[in-house]
Structure formats: C-alpha cells, structure tokens
Design a protein around this motif. Structure first.
Motif, PDB file in Angstrom:
ATOM      1  N   TRP A   1      -1.692   7.049 -11.330  1.00 26.79           N
ATOM      2  CA  TRP A   1      -1.988   7.514  -9.973  1.00 26.79           C
ATOM      3  C   TRP A   1      -3.412   7.154  -9.569  1.00 26.79           C
ATOM      4  O   TRP A   1      -3.651   6.676  -8.455  1.00 26.79           O
ATOM      5  CB  TRP A   1      -1.767   9.019  -9.905  1.00 26.79           C
ATOM      6  N   ASP A   2      -4.368   7.352 -10.468  1.00 30.18           N
ATOM      7  CA  ASP A   2      -5.767   7.037 -10.183  1.00 30.18           C
ATOM      8  C   ASP A   2      -5.935   5.538  -9.940  1.00 30.18           C
ATOM      9  O   ASP A   2      -6.617   5.115  -8.992  1.00 30.18           O
ATOM     10  CB  ASP A   2      -6.652   7.500 -11.341  1.00 30.18           C
TER      11      ASP A   2
ATOM     12  N   VAL B   1       0.838  -1.203   0.000  1.00 36.19           N
ATOM     13  CA  VAL B   1       0.000   0.000   0.000  1.00 36.19           C
ATOM     14  C   VAL B   1       0.870   1.250   0.000  1.00 36.19           C
ATOM     15  O   VAL B   1       0.663   2.192  -0.774  1.00 36.19           O
ATOM     16  CB  VAL B   1      -0.928   0.019   1.236  1.00 36.19           C
ATOM     17  N   THR B   2       1.862   1.270   0.885  1.00 33.73           N
ATOM     18  CA  THR B   2       2.740   2.434   0.993  1.00 33.73           C
ATOM     19  C   THR B   2       3.481   2.672  -0.312  1.00 33.73           C
ATOM     20  O   THR B   2       3.679   3.817  -0.738  1.00 33.73           O
ATOM     21  CB  THR B   2       3.739   2.237   2.147  1.00 33.73           C
TER      22      THR B   2
ATOM     23  N   GLY C   1      -3.590   3.452  -8.954  1.00 28.66           N
ATOM     24  CA  GLY C   1      -2.917   3.110  -7.703  1.00 28.66           C
ATOM     25  C   GLY C   1      -3.802   3.375  -6.495  1.00 28.66           C
ATOM     26  O   GLY C   1      -3.870   2.554  -5.567  1.00 28.66           O
ATOM     27  N   LEU C   2      -4.496   4.506  -6.495  1.00 29.79           N
ATOM     28  CA  LEU C   2      -5.393   4.829  -5.386  1.00 29.79           C
ATOM     29  C   LEU C   2      -6.538   3.821  -5.287  1.00 29.79           C
ATOM     30  O   LEU C   2      -6.904   3.381  -4.192  1.00 29.79           O
ATOM     31  CB  LEU C   2      -5.950   6.236  -5.562  1.00 29.79           C
ATOM     32  N   ARG C   3      -7.125   3.466  -6.417  1.00 30.04           N
ATOM     33  CA  ARG C   3      -8.257   2.529  -6.404  1.00 30.04           C
ATOM     34  C   ARG C   3      -7.807   1.108  -6.031  1.00 30.04           C
ATOM     35  O   ARG C   3      -8.556   0.367  -5.398  1.00 30.04           O
ATOM     36  CB  ARG C   3      -8.940   2.512  -7.770  1.00 30.04           C
ATOM     37  N   GLN C   4      -6.592   0.753  -6.420  1.00 24.65           N
ATOM     38  CA  GLN C   4      -6.066  -0.592  -6.170  1.00 24.65           C
ATOM     39  C   GLN C   4      -5.726  -0.805  -4.691  1.00 24.65           C
ATOM     40  O   GLN C   4      -5.632  -1.936  -4.229  1.00 24.65           O
ATOM     41  CB  GLN C   4      -4.799  -0.794  -7.027  1.00 24.65           C
ATOM     42  N   VAL C   5      -5.592   0.287  -3.936  1.00 29.24           N
ATOM     43  CA  VAL C   5      -5.179   0.196  -2.530  1.00 29.24           C
ATOM     44  C   VAL C   5      -6.123  -0.680  -1.714  1.00 29.24           C
ATOM     45  O   VAL C   5      -5.715  -1.287  -0.721  1.00 29.24           O
ATOM     46  CB  VAL C   5      -5.079   1.619  -1.920  1.00 29.24           C
TER      47      VAL C   5
ATOM     48  N   LEU D   1       2.435   1.944  -3.315  1.00 27.31           N
ATOM     49  CA  LEU D   1       1.508   2.529  -4.290  1.00 27.31           C
ATOM     50  C   LEU D   1       1.263   4.005  -4.028  1.00 27.31           C
ATOM     51  O   LEU D   1       1.155   4.809  -4.943  1.00 27.31           O
ATOM     52  CB  LEU D   1       0.176   1.768  -4.248  1.00 27.31           C
ATOM     53  N   LEU D   2       1.186   4.372  -2.741  1.00 25.71           N
ATOM     54  CA  LEU D   2       0.867   5.754  -2.400  1.00 25.71           C
ATOM     55  C   LEU D   2       2.095   6.661  -2.409  1.00 25.71           C
ATOM     56  O   LEU D   2       2.031   7.813  -2.850  1.00 25.71           O
ATOM     57  CB  LEU D   2       0.210   5.809  -1.011  1.00 25.71           C
TER      58      LEU D   2
ATOM     59  N   SER E   1      -4.208  -3.910 -13.907  1.00 24.31           N
ATOM     60  CA  SER E   1      -3.479  -2.696 -14.293  1.00 24.31           C
ATOM     61  C   SER E   1      -3.628  -2.415 -15.787  1.00 24.31           C
ATOM     62  O   SER E   1      -3.912  -1.283 -16.199  1.00 24.31           O
ATOM     63  CB  SER E   1      -2.003  -2.842 -13.923  1.00 24.31           C
TER      64      SER E   1
END
Length: 471
Positions: free
Chosen positions: A309-310, A159-160, A312-316, A162-163, A297
């Motif tokens: 980026w979008d 998670v980290t 990555g946020l949704r995949q979290v 990705l963010l 992806s």
C-alpha cells in the motif's frame, strides 16, 4: 504510390458527436487498464481464497495476456471488415459477461478460463475503440488532442488501479471484477447512440484463416515464451523451443500474406516508415514502464521494506505525471512533429531511470526518487502520444482497425518483453559481492539503455511530419 497527404482522408461531414464518442472510447480504455492493475493487487487474496499455488496464480494474469496479445490483429481486422461499432459492442458484451463470471468464480480453473475469455473481449474492444477514434478524428490537431485523452486516461486508469485495488480487495476480491459490470452496461447503452459505424466496404467480407491461425499462433508462442522467461530463463529448452516455433509461424505468416488475395495484414503497410517507427516506439513505451515498475516494486518492498500500500501511494507520481505528459504531448506533436517529441520522451525516460540510481546509492526513498518517477512518467506520456500519432498517421481508413491492432499489440508485447528483460538483468547482476543492490542498479540502467537504443532507431525511421508512404 507515394501520397502527400497526412493520414486518412477527412470525413465529408465530421461526426457531430465525436467528442462525446471520445469520452465513451476513453472509458473503455480506462476499464481495460484498470482491470489489469486491480487484478495484480488482488492476486494474493485470490490465491488464498481459491487455494492456488504460485504457478497457477500466475495464470490469472498470463491467460489474459496470451489471449489479449494473441488475438489483437484478428480483432482489429474483424473490426475493419464486419464493422467497428458492431465489434466494439460484441467485445463490451463479452467483457460484461466475463466480469460477472470472474466475480462469481468458484474455482481456480473457472477463474483462469474466465481471464482468458477476458483477453478475447479486450482484443476486440481495444483496437476497435482506437480505430473508431482515428476514423472520427482526421489527422491534425483534433486527433492529437483525442490521442492525448486516450493516453492520459490510460495513465489515470493505472493510478486508479493502484489506489482502488487495495480498497476493493478489502471488500472481497470478487469486487475487482464486479466493479466492471455497471460501466459495461452504460457503454452498451450509449455506444449505439454515440459511436459512428464504419468498415472497409471495398474489401470482401472474408477472413484470411491461414494468416489468422499463423499470426495468432506466433504471437501466443512468443508471449508464452516471455511469460516463462523469469522462471525458466532465456536459454532453457522450453523457452528456445517456443521462440523457434514463433519464428517458424511468423515466417509461414509472411509467406501466406504475400500470396493471399485478401490478406489479414497487407504486407505493403510495412513500407511505411512512420507505421514501423511508431510501432517500435510503442514497443519501447510498453517495455519501459513495466520494466521500471518491476525493478522499483522489488527494490521498494524487499530492500526498503515498504508495504504494498505504501509503495502504491508513492508510485502514483509516475502515472500522474504521465497523464500530464500525454495532454502536453498533443500540443508538442502539433508544433514540433512526432520525431522530436518521441525523441524527447525517450530521453526523459532514460533520465528518469538514471535518477532512480541515486535512490539505490542512498539506500532510502528520497525526494529525488519522486523526481525520477515524475521525469520518467512525463516522458512516457509524451512518447505514447507521439508513437500512436506516427503509427496511425499514414494509414488509410480502410486499415484503421488493423493498424490500431498492431499498435496495441506492440504495447502489450512490449510490456511482457520489459518484464522478462529486466527480471533477467536483475538476476544476472545480483552477486554475493553487491547483493540485490547490484541487480536493482543494473535494472534501472537496462531501462535507460532500452530508451536510448529506441531513440536512435526511431530518430532514423520517423519524420517530423509523418506522411502516408503508401496508398
């Protein structure tokens, strides 16, 4: 000889700082996972700055994978013979030095060489840290909690990554490597204080060089073949030659180990149904998240048009639910046993993959897309804890490092296999009639099939309460 006890015998006096040691060991696992995730996100910026072609840019990832996966067994065995804390410190010191070299790399060649050396450091740190954990926590509820923390922090690292990956890359790609430096320094200071030293004192401190060479060679050839599959194909001459070479070296390794007085991998370990079943489950735990993430992806960014980026946020939601699943997993394993929990995890991952078919049918990211990722992630979390518990439960303390190396090797190899299999499936089912949509649909179905096949295999091999099949 059949043993009735669960796993390694308990320590006479439990290490007084084992919970503080667990935090340090989980930090090491976190940094290894974080590094791999951040580098993936930073690769476009690295390629542009160092003028790397797509083929050479791939080696920033592949060099690390080959060294890491190829040396895991040797790293685990070195920990057993030379001292687990000692080898953890060696790996951490190398991790620190290579992070500095990577951050100040002035050419593509230097960075690729540094990433290969990073794989060496990870091959020392990962199995050694897991071996120290299993040595400090005898089998039972406390070990289940410790393994849940180990698995949960790995998901949190993803998670980290990705963010934080995008933000660090904005500052300059060098920071994705330099961020490791202060954490590695802290680990080097605290490890001698918090970590107990342990090694197999009953075995001679000699290495099975022939076994090490053949096992490492077989793993490197196998992983290299996996790396090439997405571009070269499964039936290309190069891929088949590499796979044949891996099989030959594996056969030589088995022959050498069966005759060695001090084998790198004692073959009698594989008489343990729990160890074999747990590692097969861990292989699938590696295959499924990587395979599903590649499918998701590509679908989200090429078909739905989401930015990195979008997406990555949704995949979290997936690694977050995996973290929750891992922490729930320790209680479930204690209550239901490893077979039921591993089976439930595989069923959940299959269900999550099939739920994502609705997204393909709808042609848009919807609420049920989040539901599919959440169900898949929760299944991954509980399955990881069950697989690790089963694989390590019947192993003597003398072989803790080696067993941890096998478990980590199964996870790493599974990741490569998952990408290769799913990419091949997507390409095979993308037709003129269905377009890419047919390939993505087939990719999700492939993930569900892998989970269900693994369910059948591990249900046969695993027992509810794993016992040490061998002394």
């Amino acid at each position: 000889m059949v043993a009735s006890s669960l796993g390694p015998p308990p320590l006479a006096v439990p290490h007084p700082r084992r919970w503080a040691a667990l935090v340090l060991l989980c930090a090491a696992n976190f940094m290894i996972i974080l590094d791999s995730q951040i580098v993936i996100l930073a690769l476009p910026a690295i390629s542009a700055d160092l003028a790397m072609s797509p083929a050479s840019a791939q080696w920033v990832l592949s060099a690390n994978l080959l060294a890491f996966g190829g040396l895991l067994l040797l790293g685990g065995r070195a920990a057993d013979l030379l001292g687990r804390r000692r080898m953890f410190l060696v790996g951490t010191a190398l991790f620190l030095a290579i992070s500095l070299l990577s951050g100040f790399a002035w050419s593509a060649g230097v960075l690729i060489a540094a990433r290969a050396l990073h794989g060496v450091s990870a091959a020392l740190m990962a199995p050694t840290a897991l071996a120290i954990l299993t040595d400090a926590f005898p089998d039972g509820p406390d070990r289940h909690k410790a393994l849940a923390g180990w698995a949960g922090i790995a998901s949190f690292g993803a998670v980290t990554g990705l963010l934080a990956g995008g933000a660090l890359t904005e500052l300059g790609w060098q920071w994705v490597f330099l961020v490791n430096v202060p954490v590695a320094l802290i680990m080097l200071v605290l490890a001698p204080v918090l970590l107990p030293e342990s090694r197999d004192r009953d075995q001679p401190r000699t290495f099975d060089l022939a076994g090490a060479a053949t096992s490492t060679g077989a793993l490197v050839l196998l992983l290299y073949a996996i790396v090439l599959v997405p571009t070269a194909g499964w039936l290309s001459t190069r891929t088949l030659a590499l796979l044949a070479g891996a099989i030959v070296l594996l056969a030589a390794f088995v022959a050498i180990e069966s005759r060695s007085k001090a084998p790198l991998v004692p073959l009698h370990l594989f008489r343990s149904r729990s160890l074999v079943g747990g590692n097969l489950a861990m292989l699938a735990v590696g295959m499924l998240p990587f395979g599903l993430s590649v499918t998701m992806s590509q679908y989200a960014q090429t078909f739905l048009g989401l930015s990195a980026w979008d997406f990555g946020l949704r995949q979290v939601v997936m690694p977050l639910s995996a973290t929750i699943g891992a922490y729930a997993g320790h209680a479930l394993v204690t209550r239901w046993g490893v077979r039921a929990v591993a089976g439930a995890g595989m069923v959940a991952m299959a269900a999550g993959a099939l739920l994502l078919l609705i997204t393909v049918a709808a042609g848009q990211w919807r609420l049920d897309t989040f539901a599919g990722l959440a169900v898949f992630g929760a299944g991954m979390g509980v399955a990881t804890v069950a697989a690790a518990t089963a694989a390590l439960a019947g192993v003597q303390r003398a072989h803790a490092g080696l067993a941890s190396g096998l478990n980590t090797a199964a996870l790493q190899s599974g990741g490569g296999f998952g990408v290769a299999v799913v990419v091949t499936v997507i390409a095979s089912f993308s037709t003129i009639a269905t377009g890419d949509e047919g390939g993505y649909r087939a990719g999700f179905i492939a993930c569900a099939v892998i989970a269900l096949v693994t369910l059948a295999i591990t249900w046969t091999l695993l027992r509810s309460r794993p016992t040490a099949d061998i002394d």
